[in-house]
Design a protein around this motif. Structure first.
Motif, PDB file in Angstrom:
ATOM      1  N   ALA A  77       0.825  -1.214   0.000  1.00 52.13           N
ATOM      2  CA  ALA A  77       0.000   0.000   0.000  1.00 52.13           C
ATOM      3  C   ALA A  77       0.861   1.267   0.000  1.00 52.13           C
ATOM      4  O   ALA A  77       0.454   2.296  -0.519  1.00 52.13           O
ATOM      5  CB  ALA A  77      -0.938   0.000   1.197  1.00 52.13           C
ATOM      6  N   LEU A  78       2.044   1.189   0.587  1.00 55.60           N
ATOM      7  CA  LEU A  78       2.921   2.354   0.673  1.00 55.60           C
ATOM      8  C   LEU A  78       3.923   2.443  -0.469  1.00 55.60           C
ATOM      9  O   LEU A  78       4.685   3.401  -0.544  1.00 55.60           O
ATOM     10  CB  LEU A  78       3.681   2.326   2.003  1.00 55.60           C
ATOM     11  CG  LEU A  78       2.808   2.468   3.246  1.00 55.60           C
ATOM     12  CD1 LEU A  78       3.644   2.255   4.508  1.00 55.60           C
ATOM     13  CD2 LEU A  78       2.126   3.815   3.278  1.00 55.60           C
ATOM     14  N   SER A  79       3.909   1.482  -1.354  1.00 53.29           N
ATOM     15  CA  SER A  79       4.895   1.475  -2.438  1.00 53.29           C
ATOM     16  C   SER A  79       4.604   2.589  -3.446  1.00 53.29           C
ATOM     17  O   SER A  79       3.454   2.972  -3.650  1.00 53.29           O
ATOM     18  CB  SER A  79       4.890   0.127  -3.154  1.00 53.29           C
ATOM     19  OG  SER A  79       3.768   0.026  -4.004  1.00 53.29           O
ATOM     20  N   PRO A  80       5.636   3.099  -4.079  1.00 55.40           N
ATOM     21  CA  PRO A  80       5.417   4.115  -5.116  1.00 55.40           C
ATOM     22  C   PRO A  80       4.501   3.623  -6.232  1.00 55.40           C
ATOM     23  O   PRO A  80       3.686   4.381  -6.753  1.00 55.40           O
ATOM     24  CB  PRO A  80       6.823   4.398  -5.635  1.00 55.40           C
ATOM     25  CG  PRO A  80       7.722   4.040  -4.499  1.00 55.40           C
ATOM     26  CD  PRO A  80       7.062   2.869  -3.824  1.00 55.40           C
ATOM     27  N   GLN A  81       4.623   2.350  -6.598  1.00 57.88           N
ATOM     28  CA  GLN A  81       3.768   1.821  -7.662  1.00 57.88           C
ATOM     29  C   GLN A  81       2.304   1.848  -7.249  1.00 57.88           C
ATOM     30  O   GLN A  81       1.431   2.152  -8.058  1.00 57.88           O
ATOM     31  CB  GLN A  81       4.188   0.393  -8.044  1.00 57.88           C
ATOM     32  CG  GLN A  81       3.394  -0.168  -9.211  1.00 57.88           C
ATOM     33  CD  GLN A  81       3.553   0.637 -10.496  1.00 57.88           C
ATOM     34  OE1 GLN A  81       4.662   0.970 -10.890  1.00 57.88           O
ATOM     35  NE2 GLN A  81       2.447   0.943 -11.152  1.00 57.88           N
TER      36      GLN A  81
END
Length: 72
Positions: free
Chosen positions: A21-25
């Motif tokens: 959920a926190l990933s840049p993607q």
């Protein structure tokens, strides 16, 4: 021991979900984009862009280019 292993597996599942959920993607997948200058620097302030400056826009499914026209 079995219950500890089950709890650890559940914790790992939750941690993986948070990391995703926190990933840049994931941010791009939600419809946001990242705008970069030709130098690779992230564009943060539209007032610092020059008309005609080439920009690279990173989207969820790839990249495209744009040209700055001025700050609004």
């Amino acid at each position: 021991f079995s219950s500890r292993l089950t709890l650890a597996a559940e914790d790992l599942t939750h941690v993986r979900a948070r990391v995703r959920a926190l990933s840049p993607q994931a941010t791009l997948d939600r419809g946001y984009s990242v705008v970069q200058l030709a130098s690779g620097e992230i564009a943060r302030d539209p007032k610092k862009l020059k008309a005609g400056e080439l920009l690279r826009i990173r989207l969820a499914m790839g990249e495209t280019e744009a040209t700055a026209t001025g700050a609004h």
